[in-house]
Enzyme design. Structure first.
Site, PDB file in Angstrom:
ATOM      1  N   SER A 125       0.830  -1.302   0.113  1.00  0.00           N
ATOM      2  CA  SER A 125      -0.264   0.064  -0.043  1.00  0.00           C
ATOM      3  C   SER A 125       0.890   1.328   0.337  1.00  0.00           C
ATOM      4  O   SER A 125       0.305   2.268  -0.204  1.00  0.00           O
ATOM      5  CB  SER A 125      -0.964   0.037   1.402  1.00  0.00           C
ATOM      6  OG  SER A 125      -1.567  -1.045   1.446  1.00  0.00           O
TER       7      SER A 125
ATOM      8  N   HIS B 186      -0.849  -2.089  -7.078  1.00  0.00           N
ATOM      9  CA  HIS B 186      -1.642  -1.896  -5.834  1.00  0.00           C
ATOM     10  C   HIS B 186      -3.262  -2.046  -6.196  1.00  0.00           C
ATOM     11  O   HIS B 186      -3.655  -1.205  -6.914  1.00  0.00           O
ATOM     12  CB  HIS B 186      -1.193  -0.561  -5.540  1.00  0.00           C
ATOM     13  CG  HIS B 186      -1.950  -0.078  -3.957  1.00  0.00           C
ATOM     14  ND1 HIS B 186      -2.256   1.324  -4.031  1.00  0.00           N
ATOM     15  CD2 HIS B 186      -2.342  -0.960  -3.100  1.00  0.00           C
ATOM     16  CE1 HIS B 186      -2.715   1.407  -2.567  1.00  0.00           C
ATOM     17  NE2 HIS B 186      -2.807   0.039  -2.399  1.00  0.00           N
TER      18      HIS B 186
ATOM     19  N   GLU C  86      -3.428   0.606  -8.833  1.00  0.00           N
ATOM     20  CA  GLU C  86      -2.011   1.745  -9.368  1.00  0.00           C
ATOM     21  C   GLU C  86      -1.070   0.747  -9.665  1.00  0.00           C
ATOM     22  O   GLU C  86      -0.731  -0.123  -9.020  1.00  0.00           O
ATOM     23  CB  GLU C  86      -1.690   2.422  -7.973  1.00  0.00           C
ATOM     24  CG  GLU C  86      -2.710   3.498  -7.307  1.00  0.00           C
ATOM     25  CD  GLU C  86      -2.060   4.188  -6.152  1.00  0.00           C
ATOM     26  OE1 GLU C  86      -2.133   5.620  -6.318  1.00  0.00           O
ATOM     27  OE2 GLU C  86      -2.029   3.634  -5.266  1.00  0.00           O
TER      28      GLU C  86
ATOM     29  N   ASN D  15      -3.021   6.256  -1.150  1.00  0.00           N
ATOM     30  CA  ASN D  15      -2.888   6.281   0.260  1.00  0.00           C
ATOM     31  C   ASN D  15      -2.168   7.593   0.823  1.00  0.00           C
ATOM     32  O   ASN D  15      -2.332   7.913   1.976  1.00  0.00           O
ATOM     33  CB  ASN D  15      -2.068   5.082   0.900  1.00  0.00           C
ATOM     34  CG  ASN D  15      -2.884   3.894   0.831  1.00  0.00           C
ATOM     35  OD1 ASN D  15      -4.317   4.003   1.201  1.00  0.00           O
ATOM     36  ND2 ASN D  15      -2.694   2.835   0.446  1.00  0.00           N
TER      37      ASN D  15
END
Ligand SMILES: NC(=O)c1ccc[n+]([C@@H]2O[C@H](COP(=O)([O-])OP(=O)(O)OC[C@H]3O[C@@H](n4cnc5c(N)ncnc54)[C@H](O)[C@@H]3O)[C@@H](O)[C@H]2O)c1
Length: 284
Positions: A119, A140, A152, A190
């Site tokens: 992450s 991701h 991602e 994130n």
């Protein structure tokens, strides 16, 4: 690069979801974790998800058994020598990930691509412990993997164009929308999401409002489908804390300091949904 067979390492919530989606798109998938017990738990959760899809009419029994027949347990990591791609989805810890990538580097054929579903951890740093940094990449996925359309795709400093394109195309084959992102702490998702969750925890910690009130404000006031604390429980509070630590260490900026309440809950074993208790209780 023709990717047909993959191994997913980590049979937790993300790993199981990735296995399900990959098998549904026609890939052969091996699932590995630290013990056969944990692998079986992952397989059982995939079975449950598929059965639920059948009950809801989104899947036929025939299609379900087709998908299931492409998934197999791999008790030994050495089975990774058979695959074109390994997707790592183990706990968010740099030491664990680098140690795994070193082992995979020794086991896998030179052509095999090694992807991480981290992450937030730097892909370049994970790649640097291998002899194949050009073939290491970030992939991701979002949680829950079968539902969320985004991946991602993170280029490490040395990731080759060929590998980037292969993983980008594979993400599309999995029915996802890939977005190219450079290797910076927290990537895009994130870096934006986690400080919001952390701030929500601070508002509870400082007594500004209750857990329920904070979530209600964000759901009704901002049209978020889930409140930030509910979402934190869903993601896993240990994962949230690890990501905040990565942002804090990576940018050396105090705006990313993890809330002490988050740290306290993780120390107490309150990890959210997966442990039965987080900001909310999931017992019974
Ligand atoms: N939870 C989320 O919402 C989310 C979203 C996107 C990405 N991620 C990332 O995905 C990864 C996994 O997260 P998760 O939520 O599935 O965690 P989880 O705790 O549900 O599962 C992690 C699994 O990894 C296994 N594991 C740990 N060390 C291992 C090793 N050395 N070898 C094999 N297996 C090992 C554990 O036994 C466990 O089954 C993390 O890097 C996390 O940051 C999580």
């Amino acid at each position: 690069m023709n990717i047909q067979t993959i191994m997913v390492v980590g049979a937790g919530q993300m790993g199981s979801g990735i296995v399900q989606v990959a098998a549904a798109s026609g890939l052969k998938v091996l699932l590995h974790d630290i013990s056969i017990g944990v692998i079986d738990k992952g397989l059982t959760s995939i079975d449950k998800q598929l059965s639920r899809a059948v009950e809801k009419g989104g899947l036929t029994e025939v299609r379900k058994s087709e998908i299931r027949s492409r998934i197999g347990p791999a008790e030994q990591l050495e089975h990774a020598e058979q695959v074109d791609l390994v997707i790592e989805a183990i706990s968010e810890n740099m030491g664990l990930k680098t140690s795994l990538f070193q082992k995979l580097d020794a086991i896998c054929t030179p052509k095999t691509i090694l992807a991480s579903n981290t992450s937030s951890l730097p892909i370049t740093e994970i790649a640097a412990v291998t002899q194949r940094p050009a073939q290491v990449i970030g992939m991701h996925f979002m949680n829950p993997v079968p539902v969320m359309p985004l991946v991602e795709v993170i280029r490490g400093l040395e990731t080759s164009q060929e590998v980037f394109e292969a993983v980008y195309k594979l993400s599309e084959r999995l029915g996802k929308t890939p977005v190219e992102v450079k290797d910076f702490p927290g990537f895009v998702s994130n870096r934006i999401l986690m400080p919001m969750i952390n701030e929500a925890i601070f508002t509870v910690y400082e007594g500004v409002a209750s857990v329920e009130s904070v979530d209600t404000v964000m759901k009704l006031g901002m049209k978020h489908p889930m409140g930030p604390l509910e979402l934190a429980d869903f993601i896993g509070l240990d994962t949230c804390l690890s990501i905040m630590e990565v942002l804090y260490d990576g940018f050396k900026d105090s705006k990313y300091r993890p809330c002490p309440l988050l740290r306290k809950y993780v120390k107490a074993g309150r990890l959210g949904r997966k442990s039965g208790q987080g900001f909310y209780s999931y017992h019974g």
